[in-house]
Every structure is written in C-alpha cells, then in structure tokens.
Scaffold this active site. Structure first.
Site, PDB file in Angstrom:
ATOM      1  CE  LYS A  63       6.677  -1.501  12.277  1.00  0.00           C
ATOM      2  NZ  LYS A  63       5.502  -1.021  11.833  1.00  0.00           N
ATOM      3  CB  THR A 113      -7.354  -4.753  12.247  1.00  0.00           C
ATOM      4  OG1 THR A 113      -7.715  -3.361  10.585  1.00  0.00           O
ATOM      5  CG2 THR A 113      -7.758  -3.771  12.782  1.00  0.00           C
ATOM      6  CB  THR A 151     -10.121  -0.201   9.426  1.00  0.00           C
ATOM      7  OG1 THR A 151      -8.765   0.748   8.925  1.00  0.00           O
ATOM      8  CG2 THR A 151     -10.587  -0.694   8.729  1.00  0.00           C
ATOM      9  CE  LYS A 237      -9.695   2.639   6.741  1.00  0.00           C
ATOM     10  NZ  LYS A 237      -9.205   3.780   5.459  1.00  0.00           N
ATOM     11  CG  ASN A 241     -10.580   1.196   2.629  1.00  0.00           C
ATOM     12  OD1 ASN A 241     -10.486   2.224   1.220  1.00  0.00           O
ATOM     13  ND2 ASN A 241      -9.888   0.905   3.289  1.00  0.00           N
ATOM     14  CG  HIS A 244     -11.671   4.660  -2.407  1.00  0.00           C
ATOM     15  ND1 HIS A 244     -11.332   5.129  -0.885  1.00  0.00           N
ATOM     16  CD2 HIS A 244     -12.813   5.443  -2.258  1.00  0.00           C
ATOM     17  CE1 HIS A 244     -11.185   6.059  -0.882  1.00  0.00           C
ATOM     18  NE2 HIS A 244     -12.482   6.514  -1.160  1.00  0.00           N
ATOM     19  N   GLY A 292     -34.096   1.107 -12.353  1.00  0.00           N
ATOM     20  CA  GLY A 292     -34.684   0.113 -13.679  1.00  0.00           C
ATOM     21  C   GLY A 292     -35.378   1.125 -14.511  1.00  0.00           C
ATOM     22  CB  CYS A 295     -31.980   3.451 -20.243  1.00  0.00           C
ATOM     23  SG  CYS A 295     -32.622   4.400 -21.316  1.00  0.00           S
TER      24      CYS A 295
HETATM   25  N1  LIG Z   1      -1.269   1.419   6.206  1.00  0.00           N
HETATM   26  C1  LIG Z   1      -2.658   2.166   5.810  1.00  0.00           C
HETATM   27  O1  LIG Z   1      -2.535   3.302   4.452  1.00  0.00           O
HETATM   28  C2  LIG Z   1      -4.167   2.562   6.209  1.00  0.00           C
HETATM   29  C3  LIG Z   1      -5.052   3.611   6.350  1.00  0.00           C
HETATM   30  C4  LIG Z   1      -6.444   3.642   7.251  1.00  0.00           C
HETATM   31  C5  LIG Z   1      -6.119   2.703   8.242  1.00  0.00           C
HETATM   32  N2  LIG Z   1      -5.629   1.831   8.462  1.00  0.00           N
HETATM   33  C6  LIG Z   1      -6.060   0.912   9.320  1.00  0.00           C
HETATM   34  O2  LIG Z   1      -5.115   1.231  10.614  1.00  0.00           O
HETATM   35  C7  LIG Z   1      -4.876  -0.084  11.429  1.00  0.00           C
HETATM   36  C8  LIG Z   1      -3.310  -0.608  11.112  1.00  0.00           C
HETATM   37  O3  LIG Z   1      -2.895   0.093  10.915  1.00  0.00           O
HETATM   38  P1  LIG Z   1      -0.886   0.571   9.632  1.00  0.00           P
HETATM   39  O4  LIG Z   1      -0.863  -0.250   8.193  1.00  0.00           O
HETATM   40  O5  LIG Z   1      -0.712   1.612  10.817  1.00  0.00           O
HETATM   41  O6  LIG Z   1      -0.033  -1.120  10.535  1.00  0.00           O
HETATM   42  P2  LIG Z   1       0.579  -0.959  10.304  1.00  0.00           P
HETATM   43  O7  LIG Z   1       0.918  -3.045  10.614  1.00  0.00           O
HETATM   44  O8  LIG Z   1       1.999  -0.767   9.381  1.00  0.00           O
HETATM   45  O9  LIG Z   1       1.711  -1.155  12.191  1.00  0.00           O
HETATM   46  C9  LIG Z   1       0.312  -1.657  13.273  1.00  0.00           C
HETATM   47  C10 LIG Z   1       1.613  -1.902  14.447  1.00  0.00           C
HETATM   48  O10 LIG Z   1       0.745  -2.070  15.860  1.00  0.00           O
HETATM   49  C11 LIG Z   1       2.091  -2.437  16.488  1.00  0.00           C
HETATM   50  N3  LIG Z   1       1.435  -3.461  17.509  1.00  0.00           N
HETATM   51  C12 LIG Z   1       0.865  -4.566  17.361  1.00  0.00           C
HETATM   52  N4  LIG Z   1       0.334  -5.057  18.342  1.00  0.00           N
HETATM   53  C13 LIG Z   1       0.870  -4.359  19.392  1.00  0.00           C
HETATM   54  C14 LIG Z   1       0.568  -3.823  21.039  1.00  0.00           C
HETATM   55  N5  LIG Z   1       0.330  -5.371  21.364  1.00  0.00           N
HETATM   56  N6  LIG Z   1       1.088  -3.261  21.439  1.00  0.00           N
HETATM   57  C15 LIG Z   1       1.167  -2.284  20.554  1.00  0.00           C
HETATM   58  N7  LIG Z   1       1.946  -1.845  19.469  1.00  0.00           N
HETATM   59  C16 LIG Z   1       1.112  -3.069  18.623  1.00  0.00           C
HETATM   60  C17 LIG Z   1       3.182  -3.739  15.579  1.00  0.00           C
HETATM   61  O11 LIG Z   1       3.728  -3.399  16.234  1.00  0.00           O
HETATM   62  C18 LIG Z   1       2.408  -1.971  14.273  1.00  0.00           C
HETATM   63  O12 LIG Z   1       4.006  -1.203  14.404  1.00  0.00           O
HETATM   64  C19 LIG Z   1      -4.835  -1.247  10.427  1.00  0.00           C
HETATM   65  O13 LIG Z   1      -6.276  -1.445  11.456  1.00  0.00           O
HETATM   66  C20 LIG Z   1      -5.389  -0.482   9.321  1.00  0.00           C
HETATM   67  O14 LIG Z   1      -6.303  -1.078   8.173  1.00  0.00           O
HETATM   68  C21 LIG Z   1      -4.952   1.230   7.690  1.00  0.00           C
END
Ligand SMILES: NC(=O)c1ccc[n+]([C@@H]2O[C@H](COP(=O)([O-])OP(=O)(O)OC[C@H]3O[C@@H](n4cnc5c(N)ncnc54)[C@H](O)[C@@H]3O)[C@@H](O)[C@H]2O)c1
Length: 464
Positions: A63, A113, A151, A237, A241, A244, A292, A295
């Site tokens: 990445k 997360t 999140t 947050k 969700n 939704h 309540g 209806c």
């Molecule tokens: N994907 C979505 O649509 C979305 C939307 C809103 C919120 N979120 C929330 O945002 C957060 C991230 O989601 P995401 O989809 O981007 O996750 P993801 O898994 O795509 O990305 C997480 C990144 O963190 C990196 N990482 C993990 N440990 C690390 C460390 N010690 N140091 C540096 N990098 C590290 C991983 O290599 C990965 O690239 C989550 O909590 C998720 O619930 C996601």
C-alpha cells in the site's frame, strides 16, 4: 461553518476556524494519517487536494509503495487521479510512523477495527498504533492533536487510546497534546464525493484546542461541523450505521410481505417515500417513551400475525413490538429504582393534545404501578372522564377502572402528593415544571424537557 451541539466549544471554534482558514497558507497544517486502507487513502488524497500537507503511514509495504507512486491501493473511482496529483505536487508523502508524528500537527488513526470471532470489536491495531504514537510524541513544545478516525465504540478513545498515548509520551491529553475523534462516513465507491460533499463533519473533543485543530483541517470542506463530546461522536457513527442497516432490513421485509400478498414492494416503498413529513423526515426519531395509541401497536400486530400465517419471516417488525415492551419496562424500572412509593404521573393519554387513552404506555405504567401498590396521582389536562366515549372509554374501564379515584384536576395537588414525578407528555407550560418541584422530589423524564427548561437536581431521563 461550525454548527450546534458542542455548546461553547462549537461557537468559539467557529471564529477560530474562519481565521485559520484565511491564514492557511501561512500555517501549512501538516497531517499524518496512520493506516492507508479505504478510509486512510481517501482521507489522505482529499486532504492533499485541499492544500494540506499529508504524510501517510502503513505497515503494508504494497500500500505504501502504491501511494508513494501515486497509485491507489484500492479500487475506488477517482482515487488514482487524486493520489497521482497529490504525490506529484508533493502534498502527499509517505514515511515512518515516528517521522510522521514528529512532522505533524494532526495525527489521524485510520487503522482497521474488524470484528473478533465473538462479534466484539477488535481494537488491537488501534492499541498498537496508540502505543507507537505515544512513544513517538516529542516534547518539543509543539501542540499535536491525535485524532481517532477509525470506528470505535463509545468510551474506547478514553479507555483504550488516551492512557496509551499518555503512558507512552509521559504527557497529559488535553494539556500537552490534543485528543479528538473524527468518525468517517464515506461510502465505498462514492467516497471522494462523500468527502467533499459531506452532509456534516463530526468532531469529538473534550477540550477546545483539540476541537479547533481538527476544525482547521476541514476549513476547506463546505459542510457544517458538529463539535460534540468524544463519546457522543463515537456513538454517532454507530447510530448512522445501525440506522442504515435497519432501513435496508425494513425495506426488504416490507417487500417480502408485499410479494407474498401479490403486491410489488417497489411500488409500495416509492409511495411510502413520497411522504417527507412523517416518513422520510425527522419525525419519530426523537427518543422518548414507548409508542402506543390506537394504530401503531394494532397495525404492527396485524401485519406480523398475517406474515406468520403466510410463512413470511419478519424478524425486524416483530422485534419492533418486543423493543417497545423492553422500553416500557425501562420506564417502570426508573420509578422502582427511586425506592419511593408516592408517584405523580403527568400525562395519561398516548401523546400531547389528545384524550385517546387506547394502548397509551402511560396507562400501562399507571396500571403496573397501582398493581405493585404504589400510591398514584395522575394529572392530564386533556382527560375528562365524563367526556370519554366509545372504544376509548371501554379501554380505560378495562385497564384503569378506578381512574376517577387517582385522577386529579390540579397539577399542584398532584405535585404536592408525590415524591416521584413521572413526565409522560408535554404541554405548553411544562418548562415551568422543574421550578415547581421541591428539593426532595425526583423527576423522571420520559419525553425530554423542552429546550430552556433546566432539569432539577434529582432527575433521570429515559435516554439521556
Ligand atoms: N471502509 C469503509 O467504508 C469505512 C467507512 C467508514 C469508517 N470505516 C472505519 O474506518 C476504519 C478503517 O477502515 P478501512 O476500511 O480503511 O480499513 P482497511 O482494513 O482498509 O485499512 C486499514 C489499514 O490500516 C493498516 N494498519 C494496520 N495496523 C497498522 C499499524 N500498526 N500501523 C500502520 N498501519 C496499520 C493496514 O495495513 C490497512 O492498510 C475502521 O475502523 C472502519 O470501521 C470504514
């Protein structure tokens, strides 16, 4: 613009944000983003597009290499182009976590997360990053704000992130460095548009300086900023969700029931959505007591009963009834927990400005409390026993046959006779109620006092 909800923090930030936006060129705010997945990569690219210097960090070499080369590590419309431009302009760079923390004013945690096998939230990546950031925070007099963008559940930032940052750095959050949250609401596949055309930006902060720094990051996004306590932002947050998910499940259950009854569910939902006063609106989304009336419970029972007989599974709609019962019981418990026995019930009909008592949760509450031996006095300006007619009278005769003995025609006499006051509906002068209470009286609020009414010292709200 900084909008509502954060009280003093929000109002003061508004001025500062405007000032800082003007001075952006001189300030050159530097932002670090830890975790370059969906959220991190999109945030990094969009902030760089806004003219902010961003340094991205990830443990995944692929990445980092992709981003450093101006390519998107994920499939997301428009992201390749944004990243290429950000890297070419040198607004976006990559580096080590330690270097990124030292160079930055705002450090965003955007690691994953995921769910643990039990369904619990797995915060291990957040823990690791918080430890590393704490150990990397220099004592150089520069105020840096750490922002949880991942999140996390209400309380996680305080319980899981704050102590790790403080232990690692030997510094105190809110004083020597800032701590905030900034939940992400993007939808994959339209995330760049969602970023620039956000409905609102949510910032959780318990001190003004942290809130201001994060507001400054968003000075270039035309969306109202809500500065709220950290726990509130974490909860927002999940609320989004959950809402939704419930909407999708609702539409699918309605369509399944419709199909079983030779109706096209798409037509039904189209007509349903055309009502923007009661359906697609803020109506029915203010927390209060159980629903309540004549209806909602009846019609929910009819549709779920019909579905059972025709083998259509409607777990969400069935759960709405069960949820309502659970909520009614919370009201009963609030009274029981006071340990007091003389109760004044303010409001008996199922909502304000009606005398309809059918399936009113307040009637059920009165019935329960009387059954448990509480001494009850009820005041409701809309209820005149002589004027009750038809099904309404039948209902109350069945459920509260001794209504006349417990109904009072004076608010003052109900208050004078009671140790606990239970507010079940609102009326125009209800804002004066707290000032009418004695110090020893407890107010249980099942509807939400109107804005401007200061709750008394002994007070319990059902969802606040
Ligand atoms: N994907 C979505 O649509 C979305 C939307 C809103 C919120 N979120 C929330 O945002 C957060 C991230 O989601 P995401 O989809 O981007 O996750 P993801 O898994 O795509 O990305 C997480 C990144 O963190 C990196 N990482 C993990 N440990 C690390 C460390 N010690 N140091 C540096 N990098 C590290 C991983 O290599 C990965 O690239 C989550 O909590 C998720 O619930 C996601």
């Amino acid at each position: 613009m900084v909008a509502s909800s954060g009280g003093i923090i929000a109002t003061r930030c508004r001025l500062e944000s405007v000032r800082t936006a003007i001075a952006r060129e001189e300030l050159q705010l530097q932002v670090a983003i830890i975790g370059l997945g969906y959220v991190g990569a999109v945030t990094a690219a969009c902030l760089a597009k806004l003219g902010i210097d961003v340094v991205g960090v990830d443990t995944d070499r692929h990445k980092v290499d992709a981003i450093a080369a101006g390519r998107s590590p994920i499939a997301e419309p428009g992201l390749d182009e944004l990243l290429a431009a950000a890297v070419a302009s040198r607004r976006l760079t990559t580096g080590s976590l330690r270097d990124a923390v030292q160079r930055s004013d705002v450090i965003m945690i955007a690691v994953g997360t995921p769910s643990a096998p039990s369904g619990a939230l797995d915060l291990s990546a957040v823990h690791r990053v918080a430890d590393e950031i704490g150990a990397s925070l220099p004592r150089d007099g520069r105020f840096r704000t750490i922002v949880v963008r991942s999140t996390v559940l209400p309380g996680s930032t305080d319980a899981d992130v704050r102590p790790r940052l403080e232990a690692g750095s030997g510094m105190t959050a809110g004083i020597e460095f800032g701590l905030a949250t900034n939940p992400e609401f993007l939808r994959e596949s339209s995330s760049i548009r969602d970023f620039f055309e956000a409905s609102r930006t949510v910032i959780g902060a318990d001190d003004e300086r942290s809130a201001r720094m994060v507001s400054d990051v968003y000075a270039g996004v035309e969306a109202p900023i809500f500065v709220v306590p950290i726990r509130t932002s974490e909860m927002v947050k999940y609320t989004d969700n959950a809402f939704h998910a419930v909407k999708i499940a609702f539409a699918n259950e309605i369509a399944s029931f419709a199909r079983a009854n030779d109706v096209d569910g798409r037509d039904v939902m189209k007509v349903m959505m055309a009502d923007d006063r009661l359906n697609i609106s803020t109506a029915y989304l203010r927390p209060g007591y159980a629903f309540g009336g004549s209806c909602l419970p009846k019609d929910l029972r009819a549709i779920t009963d019909c579905a059972r007989k025709t083998d259509v599974d409607l777990p969400l709609l069935q759960a709405a009834l069960a949820s309502n019962v659970a909520h009614f019981e919370r009201g009963v418990r609030l009274v029981e927990e006071t340990g007091l026995r003389r109760v004044g019930l303010l409001g008996l009909s199922f909502k304000s400005s009606t005398d309809d008592l059918r399936e009113s949760p307040a009637v059920a509450l009165a019935e329960r409390l009387l059954g448990k031996g509480y001494r009850l006095s009820i005041y409701d300006d809309d209820i005149h026993p002589d004027r009750l007619r038809g099904a309404n009278r039948d209902f109350i005769e069945q459920h509260l046959p001794h209504l006349r003995e417990v109904l009072s025609d004076s608010l003052r006499s109900t208050l004078a006779a009671s140790e606990v006051i239970v507010l079940t509906k609102l009326w125009p002068a209800v804002a004066e109620l707290p000032s009418m209470l004695r110090d020893d009286q407890v107010l249980i609020d099942l509807v939400g006092l109107p804005a401007g009414a200061e709750p008394p010292a002994r007070y319990a709200g059902i969802g606040w």
